[in-house]
Structure formats: C-alpha cells, structure tokens
Design a protein around this motif. Structure first.
Motif, mmCIF file in Angstrom:
data_model
loop_
_atom_site.group_PDB
_atom_site.id
_atom_site.type_symbol
_atom_site.label_atom_id
_atom_site.label_comp_id
_atom_site.label_asym_id
_atom_site.label_seq_id
_atom_site.Cartn_x
_atom_site.Cartn_y
_atom_site.Cartn_z
ATOM 1 N N VAL A 241 0.863 -1.177 0.000
ATOM 2 C CA VAL A 241 0.000 0.000 0.000
ATOM 3 C C VAL A 241 0.899 1.226 0.000
ATOM 4 O O VAL A 241 1.794 1.353 0.844
ATOM 5 C CB VAL A 241 -0.931 0.025 1.229
ATOM 6 N N GLU A 242 0.713 2.091 -0.970
ATOM 7 C CA GLU A 242 1.453 3.347 -1.071
ATOM 8 C C GLU A 242 0.449 4.488 -1.051
ATOM 9 O O GLU A 242 -0.706 4.285 -0.717
ATOM 10 C CB GLU A 242 2.305 3.352 -2.342
ATOM 11 N N ASP A 243 0.866 5.648 -1.432
ATOM 12 C CA ASP A 243 0.014 6.831 -1.411
ATOM 13 C C ASP A 243 -1.175 6.661 -2.351
ATOM 14 O O ASP A 243 -1.063 6.876 -3.543
ATOM 15 C CB ASP A 243 0.836 8.063 -1.789
ATOM 16 N N HIS A 244 -2.307 6.229 -1.814
ATOM 17 C CA HIS A 244 -3.564 6.047 -2.541
ATOM 18 C C HIS A 244 -3.450 5.084 -3.707
ATOM 19 O O HIS A 244 -4.088 5.277 -4.751
ATOM 20 C CB HIS A 244 -4.138 7.392 -2.989
ATOM 21 N N ARG A 245 -2.642 4.029 -3.500
ATOM 22 C CA ARG A 245 -2.580 2.960 -4.476
ATOM 23 C C ARG A 245 -2.014 1.712 -3.808
ATOM 24 O O ARG A 245 -1.367 1.792 -2.768
ATOM 25 C CB ARG A 245 -1.761 3.343 -5.706
ATOM 26 N N ILE A 246 -2.298 0.584 -4.426
ATOM 27 C CA ILE A 246 -1.704 -0.681 -4.015
ATOM 28 C C ILE A 246 -0.911 -1.177 -5.218
ATOM 29 O O ILE A 246 -1.444 -1.236 -6.339
ATOM 30 C CB ILE A 246 -2.763 -1.711 -3.586
ATOM 31 N N VAL A 247 0.349 -1.503 -4.983
ATOM 32 C CA VAL A 247 1.260 -1.909 -6.050
ATOM 33 C C VAL A 247 1.615 -3.378 -5.891
ATOM 34 O O VAL A 247 1.949 -3.824 -4.796
ATOM 35 C CB VAL A 247 2.551 -1.056 -6.021
ATOM 36 N N ARG B 125 -7.530 -7.025 -2.733
ATOM 37 C CA ARG B 125 -6.707 -6.375 -1.704
ATOM 38 C C ARG B 125 -7.214 -4.969 -1.413
ATOM 39 O O ARG B 125 -7.222 -4.533 -0.264
ATOM 40 C CB ARG B 125 -5.255 -6.356 -2.126
ATOM 41 N N PHE B 126 -7.633 -4.263 -2.459
ATOM 42 C CA PHE B 126 -8.207 -2.941 -2.258
ATOM 43 C C PHE B 126 -9.473 -3.025 -1.403
ATOM 44 O O PHE B 126 -9.654 -2.244 -0.475
ATOM 45 C CB PHE B 126 -8.522 -2.256 -3.592
ATOM 46 N N VAL B 127 -10.360 -3.958 -1.722
ATOM 47 C CA VAL B 127 -11.609 -4.112 -0.976
ATOM 48 C C VAL B 127 -11.304 -4.362 0.503
ATOM 49 O O VAL B 127 -11.898 -3.738 1.385
ATOM 50 C CB VAL B 127 -12.484 -5.232 -1.582
ATOM 51 N N ASP B 128 -10.373 -5.261 0.771
ATOM 52 C CA ASP B 128 -10.006 -5.551 2.161
ATOM 53 C C ASP B 128 -9.474 -4.297 2.858
ATOM 54 O O ASP B 128 -9.849 -4.006 4.004
ATOM 55 C CB ASP B 128 -8.962 -6.664 2.223
ATOM 56 N N GLY C 154 -4.683 -13.280 -13.360
ATOM 57 C CA GLY C 154 -5.535 -12.996 -12.217
ATOM 58 C C GLY C 154 -5.006 -11.916 -11.284
ATOM 59 O O GLY C 154 -5.535 -11.724 -10.193
ATOM 60 N N ILE C 155 -3.974 -11.207 -11.716
ATOM 61 C CA ILE C 155 -3.364 -10.184 -10.861
ATOM 62 C C ILE C 155 -4.310 -9.013 -10.642
ATOM 63 O O ILE C 155 -4.415 -8.497 -9.521
ATOM 64 C CB ILE C 155 -2.014 -9.731 -11.441
ATOM 65 N N ALA C 156 -5.024 -8.603 -11.670
ATOM 66 C CA ALA C 156 -5.961 -7.482 -11.527
ATOM 67 C C ALA C 156 -7.047 -7.818 -10.500
ATOM 68 O O ALA C 156 -7.387 -6.989 -9.660
ATOM 69 C CB ALA C 156 -6.578 -7.124 -12.874
ATOM 70 N N ALA C 157 -7.561 -9.037 -10.544
ATOM 71 C CA ALA C 157 -8.579 -9.447 -9.568
ATOM 72 C C ALA C 157 -8.000 -9.453 -8.157
ATOM 73 O O ALA C 157 -8.685 -9.062 -7.199
ATOM 74 C CB ALA C 157 -9.125 -10.825 -9.931
#
Length: 98
Positions: free
Chosen positions: A5-11, A56-59, A48-51
């Motif tokens: 998790v970074e500044d308003h994104r997950i990488v 991870r974002f939802v969590d 399946g990386i996008a899913a």
C-alpha cells in the motif's frame, strides 16, 4: 508477488519487477475514495493479478471504513461479479444483482 500500500494505491511487485500492476484510488474526502484504474503490465496479464489487486483494495477499504466510487471499468466488473464488495458503495451506486 508482493502487494504494497502506497500513497492512494496498491502496487504488485516482485524481485526484479518493481511494477507488475497497481490499483489507484485517490481520496475525495476523509472517508471516500475513487477507484480510477486497475493496471497490470502487459507481460503479466491473464494471470488474475488485476482481480487480486481489487480484492486487496476491498479488504483495505473495509479496514479504513471508506465508501467507494468506481470509475474504472474493470473494477466495476469485479464489483458486479462479487456482490459482497458492494457494501463499500453508496446505496445509489450498487448494482442490481437479481
């Protein structure tokens, strides 16, 4: 693969590959974010990386008690496929799953 998790994104990254994919979600208020895009490097698509990024974002959004606005077509499709994600959306933004 690692998710950070970074500044308003997950990488998503791996050794030797600093950017496999990302989901970006700028804040519009203290408790609301907009999912602008989900991106996966062309060499890693179809795995399946996008899913995984959306999951991870939802969590993370649930942990933060955010409400979510969807701008990204891929994220919208994932929220349609997973009705349990829709609790993050305002009632007016939820999809009819009947």
């Amino acid at each position: 693969m690692q998710f950070q998790v970074e500044d308003h994104r997950i990488v998503a990254s791996a050794p030797g590959q600093p950017l496999i994919g990302e989901i970006s979600f700028p804040a519009v208020s203290n408790d609301r974010v907009v999912v602008e895009r989900v991106f996966v490097h062309p060499d890693f698509r179809g795995q399946g990386i996008a899913a995984q990024l959306v999951q991870r974002f939802v969590d993370y959004a649930k942990e933060q008690h955010w409400t979510v606005k969807l701008m990204c077509p891929y994220a919208k499709a994932q929220f349609r496929l997973h009705p349990e994600y829709q609790e993050l959306l305002l009632p007016a933004d939820r999809f009819n799953t009947n």
